[in-house]
Enzyme design. Sequence first.
Site, PDB file in Angstrom:
ATOM      1  N   GLU A   9       0.780  -1.324   0.123  1.00  0.00           N
ATOM      2  CA  GLU A   9       0.087   0.060   0.047  1.00  0.00           C
ATOM      3  C   GLU A   9       0.813   1.485  -0.103  1.00  0.00           C
ATOM      4  O   GLU A   9       0.548   2.199  -0.644  1.00  0.00           O
ATOM      5  CB  GLU A   9      -0.923  -0.116   1.199  1.00  0.00           C
ATOM      6  N   CYS A  16     -24.113   4.793 -12.042  1.00  0.00           N
ATOM      7  CA  CYS A  16     -22.966   5.852 -12.067  1.00  0.00           C
ATOM      8  C   CYS A  16     -23.567   7.221 -12.720  1.00  0.00           C
ATOM      9  O   CYS A  16     -24.244   7.165 -14.089  1.00  0.00           O
ATOM     10  CB  CYS A  16     -21.899   5.437 -13.024  1.00  0.00           C
ATOM     11  N   CYS A  32     -12.326   2.046 -14.479  1.00  0.00           N
ATOM     12  CA  CYS A  32     -12.718   3.314 -14.261  1.00  0.00           C
ATOM     13  C   CYS A  32     -11.411   3.982 -14.279  1.00  0.00           C
ATOM     14  O   CYS A  32     -10.921   4.859 -13.134  1.00  0.00           O
ATOM     15  CB  CYS A  32     -13.413   3.719 -12.852  1.00  0.00           C
TER      16      CYS A  32
HETATM   17 FE1  SF4 Z   1     -16.133   4.651 -13.712  1.00  0.00          FE
HETATM   18 FE2  SF4 Z   1     -18.912   5.001 -13.737  1.00  0.00          FE
HETATM   19 FE3  SF4 Z   1     -17.706   4.566 -16.022  1.00  0.00          FE
HETATM   20 FE4  SF4 Z   1     -17.898   2.710 -14.162  1.00  0.00          FE
HETATM   21  S1  SF4 Z   1     -19.446   3.835 -15.205  1.00  0.00           S
HETATM   22  S2  SF4 Z   1     -16.241   3.166 -15.369  1.00  0.00           S
HETATM   23  S3  SF4 Z   1     -17.843   4.012 -12.370  1.00  0.00           S
HETATM   24  S4  SF4 Z   1     -17.251   6.219 -14.758  1.00  0.00           S
END
Ligand code: SF4
Length: 369
Positions: free
Chosen positions: A39, A210, A194
């Site tokens: 980490e 999202c 993402c």
């Molecule tokens: Fe990221 Fe939203 Fe796209 Fe998923 S849908 S990859 S959480 S921006």
Amino acid sequence: MHFSADKFHQRILDWYDHHGRKDLPWQKNKTPYRVWLSEVMLQQTQVKTVIPYFQKFIKNFPTTKKLAQAQLDEVLKHWAGLGFYARARNLHRTAQIIQSEYNGKFPTDLLELQKLPGIGRSTAGAIVSLSMNQSAPILDGNVKRVLTRLFAIDSFPYDSKTQKELWQLAENLTPRECCADYTQAMMDLGATVCTPDQPKCKICPVNKFCLGYKEGKPETYPVAKPGKKIPERSIQLLILYNSKDEILLEKRPPIGIWGGLWSLPETQDEDIVLWGKKNYHCTIGKIKHLSTFKHAFSHFHLHITPVLAQVKKWQPPLMESSAKVWYKLAQLEEAGLPAPVKTILQQLTQQTYDTHHPLPKTKKRSTRA
Ligand code: SF4
């Protein structure tokens, strides 16, 4: 929250079963020490860069005890090139505290962990969730990006109010069970789907929740700090060489950039001959300025001009200080050097080093800590 946390977990965990990363070196033989080390290394640094460092580090310091017993110099040497050296100093200090105050055992309590140098709330959360399967939220860079997009948070994520909001969301979303997998899944989603540029929303397991995706502009989150301009600084790094093909290295002060590492002496734009006289009581012969290059730190850009300077006369008593040492170019691999210094010196070793004929100009280039 505009969706059910249970449904979110289900989708994230199903996705993790099929697509999550399960064979990273720190995921094998998972212990609090290995998770903590990974980490800390992964802060501001990509996985592919971290892997060889992690493997080498763990080979040399396989346990907290071994790390605590090591000399700081040794630890910094194995960190050299990863940048942000305060991380290595904190690792070493924390290992010593764990040995002396916690009987060699990692604290299992989140708040107790956060009392240790270099362990913030997110790192503490990652240690207890990944290595102890406890329910604890994390908010590293990847998770922060996923959350700002999921909830279309349009304020700067490092403002204290937004930080608080993000932590609350992270906490609300963290399940009570399967915490290790959930934490890893969120990290992996941020790292592989993402992503900062061009997120792969079409294959994202949580795209139906999202808001950033619904708005059609997910990559605009997290928002940048308004009007942020990165400051610039310039320095000269002196390659002082003697007639034995040796180069002078100085130990940097423990705090500040490249803290505690061996490096080349640094000046602003002073006259090198006067500088040598004033600081080392030495006589400088030939001088050659090499090409300036830019090195990017997270908070400023450093323009570095390496300067070859021949030392003709050196006052031996000054060498009694352990903070300066003459190094054979051939031995430089053994010294813990900051990345740009290593690059400069590697270029020298790749050419014929002749003290009477300073080296040709280096090419323009950019490096990063
Ligand atoms: Fe990221 Fe939203 Fe796209 Fe998923 S849908 S990859 S959480 S921006």
